[in-house]
Each structure stands twice: as structure tokens, then as C-alpha cells.
Design a protein around this motif. Structure first.
Motif, PDB file in Angstrom:
ATOM      1  N   ARG A  19       7.893  -9.479  10.536  1.00  0.00           N
ATOM      2  CA  ARG A  19       7.349  -9.488   9.173  1.00  0.00           C
ATOM      3  C   ARG A  19       6.355 -10.631   8.985  1.00  0.00           C
ATOM      4  O   ARG A  19       5.338 -10.480   8.309  1.00  0.00           O
ATOM      5  CB  ARG A  19       8.484  -9.568   8.149  1.00  0.00           C
ATOM      6  CG  ARG A  19       9.303  -8.278   8.087  1.00  0.00           C
ATOM      7  CD  ARG A  19      10.286  -8.266   6.923  1.00  0.00           C
ATOM      8  NE  ARG A  19      11.339  -9.274   7.053  1.00  0.00           N
ATOM      9  CZ  ARG A  19      12.468  -9.080   7.721  1.00  0.00           C
ATOM     10  NH1 ARG A  19      12.697  -7.939   8.319  1.00  0.00           N
ATOM     11  NH2 ARG A  19      13.378 -10.035   7.781  1.00  0.00           N
ATOM     12  N   ARG A  20       6.646 -11.768   9.604  1.00  0.00           N
ATOM     13  CA  ARG A  20       5.735 -12.919   9.511  1.00  0.00           C
ATOM     14  C   ARG A  20       4.394 -12.597  10.181  1.00  0.00           C
ATOM     15  O   ARG A  20       3.339 -12.942   9.661  1.00  0.00           O
ATOM     16  CB  ARG A  20       6.392 -14.145  10.175  1.00  0.00           C
ATOM     17  CG  ARG A  20       5.528 -15.371  10.183  1.00  0.00           C
ATOM     18  CD  ARG A  20       5.385 -15.957   8.794  1.00  0.00           C
ATOM     19  NE  ARG A  20       4.588 -17.156   8.887  1.00  0.00           N
ATOM     20  CZ  ARG A  20       3.588 -17.441   8.073  1.00  0.00           C
ATOM     21  NH1 ARG A  20       3.301 -16.654   7.071  1.00  0.00           N
ATOM     22  NH2 ARG A  20       2.894 -18.538   8.230  1.00  0.00           N
ATOM     23  N   ALA A  21       4.437 -11.919  11.327  1.00  0.00           N
ATOM     24  CA  ALA A  21       3.205 -11.538  12.019  1.00  0.00           C
ATOM     25  C   ALA A  21       2.361 -10.609  11.147  1.00  0.00           C
ATOM     26  O   ALA A  21       1.145 -10.797  11.022  1.00  0.00           O
ATOM     27  CB  ALA A  21       3.527 -10.870  13.353  1.00  0.00           C
ATOM     28  N   ASP A  48      -0.744 -11.886   3.225  1.00  0.00           N
ATOM     29  CA  ASP A  48       0.078 -11.515   2.081  1.00  0.00           C
ATOM     30  C   ASP A  48       1.543 -11.654   2.486  1.00  0.00           C
ATOM     31  O   ASP A  48       1.954 -11.117   3.513  1.00  0.00           O
ATOM     32  CB  ASP A  48      -0.223 -10.070   1.688  1.00  0.00           C
ATOM     33  CG  ASP A  48       0.532  -9.617   0.449  1.00  0.00           C
ATOM     34  OD1 ASP A  48       1.329 -10.396  -0.110  1.00  0.00           O
ATOM     35  OD2 ASP A  48       0.327  -8.463   0.041  1.00  0.00           O
ATOM     36  N   LEU A  49       2.330 -12.351   1.692  1.00  0.00           N
ATOM     37  CA  LEU A  49       3.738 -12.564   2.004  1.00  0.00           C
ATOM     38  C   LEU A  49       4.661 -11.537   1.367  1.00  0.00           C
ATOM     39  O   LEU A  49       5.875 -11.661   1.447  1.00  0.00           O
ATOM     40  CB  LEU A  49       4.167 -13.971   1.556  1.00  0.00           C
ATOM     41  CG  LEU A  49       3.479 -15.121   2.269  1.00  0.00           C
ATOM     42  CD1 LEU A  49       3.888 -16.449   1.653  1.00  0.00           C
ATOM     43  CD2 LEU A  49       3.782 -15.100   3.750  1.00  0.00           C
ATOM     44  N   GLY A  50       4.107 -10.491   0.749  1.00  0.00           N
ATOM     45  CA  GLY A  50       4.927  -9.486   0.090  1.00  0.00           C
ATOM     46  C   GLY A  50       5.800  -8.705   1.059  1.00  0.00           C
ATOM     47  O   GLY A  50       5.497  -8.592   2.244  1.00  0.00           O
ATOM     48  N   SER A  51       6.894  -8.154   0.540  1.00  0.00           N
ATOM     49  CA  SER A  51       7.816  -7.393   1.388  1.00  0.00           C
ATOM     50  C   SER A  51       7.457  -5.914   1.428  1.00  0.00           C
ATOM     51  O   SER A  51       7.989  -5.174   2.246  1.00  0.00           O
ATOM     52  CB  SER A  51       9.253  -7.562   0.892  1.00  0.00           C
ATOM     53  OG  SER A  51       9.379  -7.069  -0.423  1.00  0.00           O
ATOM     54  N   VAL A  52       6.570  -5.471   0.534  1.00  0.00           N
ATOM     55  CA  VAL A  52       6.144  -4.072   0.491  1.00  0.00           C
ATOM     56  C   VAL A  52       4.663  -4.007   0.842  1.00  0.00           C
ATOM     57  O   VAL A  52       3.859  -4.808   0.363  1.00  0.00           O
ATOM     58  CB  VAL A  52       6.404  -3.477  -0.913  1.00  0.00           C
ATOM     59  CG1 VAL A  52       5.857  -2.070  -1.014  1.00  0.00           C
ATOM     60  CG2 VAL A  52       7.890  -3.488  -1.226  1.00  0.00           C
ATOM     61  N   ILE A  53       4.321  -3.036   1.687  1.00  0.00           N
ATOM     62  CA  ILE A  53       2.939  -2.855   2.134  1.00  0.00           C
ATOM     63  C   ILE A  53       2.350  -1.662   1.394  1.00  0.00           C
ATOM     64  O   ILE A  53       2.962  -0.596   1.345  1.00  0.00           O
ATOM     65  CB  ILE A  53       2.899  -2.623   3.658  1.00  0.00           C
ATOM     66  CG1 ILE A  53       3.428  -3.853   4.377  1.00  0.00           C
ATOM     67  CG2 ILE A  53       1.502  -2.276   4.127  1.00  0.00           C
ATOM     68  CD1 ILE A  53       3.621  -3.656   5.860  1.00  0.00           C
ATOM     69  N   SER A  54       1.159  -1.836   0.842  1.00  0.00           N
ATOM     70  CA  SER A  54       0.493  -0.756   0.110  1.00  0.00           C
ATOM     71  C   SER A  54      -0.270   0.151   1.078  1.00  0.00           C
ATOM     72  O   SER A  54      -0.443  -0.173   2.258  1.00  0.00           O
ATOM     73  CB  SER A  54      -0.484  -1.346  -0.905  1.00  0.00           C
ATOM     74  OG  SER A  54      -1.589  -1.935  -0.222  1.00  0.00           O
TER      75      SER A  54
END
Length: 137
Positions: A88-90, A97-103
Motif C-alpha cells: 500500500r505504501r508503494a 496519495d495516502l488514501g485507502s481507496v483508489i479512484s
């Protein structure tokens, strides 16, 4: 009848998922091929691995595993990363963007730049219609 067709399609999706992963370090060192659950091989693009390694700091190379598995959420146009905190960090470094959901837009960017390093699958909530507060799996 519909249930049987759905089960066969779902089985095909699961069979084409990776059965093994490699660290970014291993990929940079030349391990560019992995096995899938169905016995076929998948090859990473060496240029995409090089590009990823230029974004991810060297100290994370041993912890980031590829391919990245993206899970389609039940919410329209949203995905989450199924992997470790390092994976997730990569992705967050790539997207800034540090969000947990990807658009959808972010997913398009990822696929444009790293298509051989990403697998997309359905999550349980996508299949069942359950919304898990956009947390992913």
C-alpha cells in the motif's frame, strides 16, 4: 443455470490470479516471471519494474511484493489494495496519495504505467452487494 455460469466465471477469475509473488528486489535482480493458479506463467515488463524501483525507496524493495492485487469494491469506481502495508505504501508513493481507496482515475494511471504489475479482482462485497465501509478486504 445463471448460478452455474457465475460460478464458472468466478472460478476462471480466481484461477488466473497469482500463485506466487516476488519482492521488488527480486524483480530488479531479474526474476520477472511468476506462476498463476491455473499453471500459466505471467511475465513482468522489465521497464515497468525499473520505473517502480525508481519511485520506491531502496530500503522498501525487499518488503514490497509484486504483482499488486487491486480489489474492485461495491462502490462505483472504487478499488482497494489487497496486500501488506508496504504494498500500500508503494502504491501511495506512485499516486502521491495516502488514501485507502483508489479512484477510477488513479487506477487508470496505475494501469497506464504498470499494467504488467497489477491484477484486478472482485471482492466479496462486490459480489454480494455488501458495503464494508470502503475498507477493502
Amino acid at each position: 443455470m445463471f448460478d452455474k455460469i457465475f460460478q464458472l466465471g468466478l472460478r476462471d477469475i480466481l484461477d488466473s490470479m497469482p500463485s506466487e509473488y516476488v519482492s521488488l528486489k527480486e524483480a530488479v535482480e531479474g526474476k520477472l516471471e511468476i506462476s498463476l493458479n491455473n499453471g500459466l506463467k505471467h511475465r513482468f515488463d522489465a521497464e515497468e519494474v525499473r520505473k517502480l524501483s525508481s519511485i520506491v525507496p531502496l530500503y522498501l524493495w525487499s518488503m514490497v511484493r509484486i504483482p499488486f492485487i487491486m480489489v474492485k469494491l461495491s462502490s462505483p469506481g472504487e478499488y482497494s489494495i489487497n496486500g501488506s502495508e508496504w504494498d500500500r505504501r508503494a502504491i501511495s508513493l506512485i499516486l502521491n496519495d495516502l488514501g485507502s481507496v483508489i479512484s477510477v482515475g488513479q487506477m487508470e494511471l496505475l494501469l497506464r504505467e504498470f499494467k504488467s504489475l497489477i491484477f484486478i479482482t472482485l471482492g466479496y462485497d462486490s459480489i454480494s452487494g455488501i458495503d464494508n465501509d470502503k475498507e477493502g478486504i
